[in-house]
Enzyme design. Sequence first.
Site, PDB file in Angstrom:
ATOM      1  CG  ASP A  80       0.036   0.487   2.661  1.00 35.77           C
ATOM      2  OD1 ASP A  80       0.730  -0.535   2.703  1.00 35.77           O
ATOM      3  OD2 ASP A  80      -0.078   0.709   3.462  1.00 35.77           O
ATOM      4  CD  GLU A 175       4.631   0.406   6.737  1.00 38.91           C
ATOM      5  OE1 GLU A 175       5.490   0.951   7.780  1.00 38.91           O
ATOM      6  OE2 GLU A 175       3.775   1.201   5.316  1.00 38.91           O
ATOM      7  CD  GLU A 176       2.516   3.965   3.633  1.00 38.74           C
ATOM      8  OE1 GLU A 176       2.987   4.992   4.979  1.00 38.74           O
ATOM      9  OE2 GLU A 176       3.863   4.562   2.693  1.00 38.74           O
TER      10      GLU A 176
END
Length: 409
Positions: A80, A175-176
């Site tokens: 992502d 993850e972001e």
Amino acid sequence: MEQLLPRFLEYVGIDTQSDPYSKSTPSTEKQLKLAKKLVTELHTIGMEEVSIDANGYIMATLPSNMEKEVPTIGFIAHMDTTPDFTGKNVSPQIIKEYDGGDIVLNKGKEIVLSPDYFPELLQYKGQTLITTDGTTLLGADDKAGVAEIITAMEYLREHPEIKHGKIRVAFTPDEEIGRGAHKFDVKKFGAEWAYTIDGSQIGELEFENFNAASATIKIKGKSVHPGYAKDKMVNAIHIANQFLSLLPPNEVPEKTEGREGFFHVHKIKGEIEEAEIELIIRDHDAQHFEARKQLLKDIAGKLSDRFGDFIELNIENQYFNMREKVEPVFHIVEIAEEAMKSLDIEPILKPIRGGTDGSQLSFMGLPCPNIFAGGHNFHGKYEYVPLESMQKAVEVIVKICEFTAIQIK
């Protein structure tokens, strides 16, 4: 190695922006477009045990080519891109033999990537830079890492003379937004340790990161005609302003560095009847981290005493400093350090001013230092990555696999 650049360019052309307000995993359906492509590509390069689960987590295996038993290690990157800046319709520019001057990203909008503002550009003079067109981010965070891992696995498949143990790779969603490891199956992954390929400039090798929490302050007010408001109106906007004024003014991202922690207000909205502040708390030191959370509680209490019971504070821990989990197995950092030095890369050991999947995975039983992917200026239109740094990242991955096998007697 010749597939590295076209592979990366193809990945950044797919919008994979995550959404912190979504409750699903992945948080956006569009992340699965890249995920499905990666599954096909892993099969194509000859990886085994390729799988994608219902949440979009991809895993695959490069089998050992040795008779003796060697530790199973892993490499991880996320698919992502940040919700902070658009990743739609990314149109990369390739600057060959960078001359050290200004790079015009977008002439019409007068957007320039300049070494006057970003002096680290000068260390890449003569190299090939991949930049944005000034209207989107690039997505090197972390599609550079994804491309590097796949290219390294392809290289090892094509060069069986390089001896290595069993290697596992994984690509994660979200993850972001701090959820990249939440549904990661460590037992299924089956590695003794792993490395996230999610750092910035060439040479970065990180085994400590921020302790992190998010905070939401919701403030209720009472709207009354301003001409008759004395002792009756409660202005939620005013209380929100009071709250922010009590935070330490110099403990913000733009005024801190190294191991210095901060409060970062990233969203505020409000009317007289209701206001809301969203912020994050970051600190490498565990005691300082707890003190920061307590300060928010103290401020909320102080304002409640002054204005009444109109303030609701919610603090949620996000991840913790992985140093305590990596230090007991510090040889995994030393292997990466040795790999870099063998390639004439000067290791840069420093704390991450952020977090990676590895910070959470380390606390889930998978020690996971972080290695450079090569990019700079993540999360915005000035993002760029030198091709040569990406190539070196591929070489470091290969060397780690090789050195892990060599060190086992």
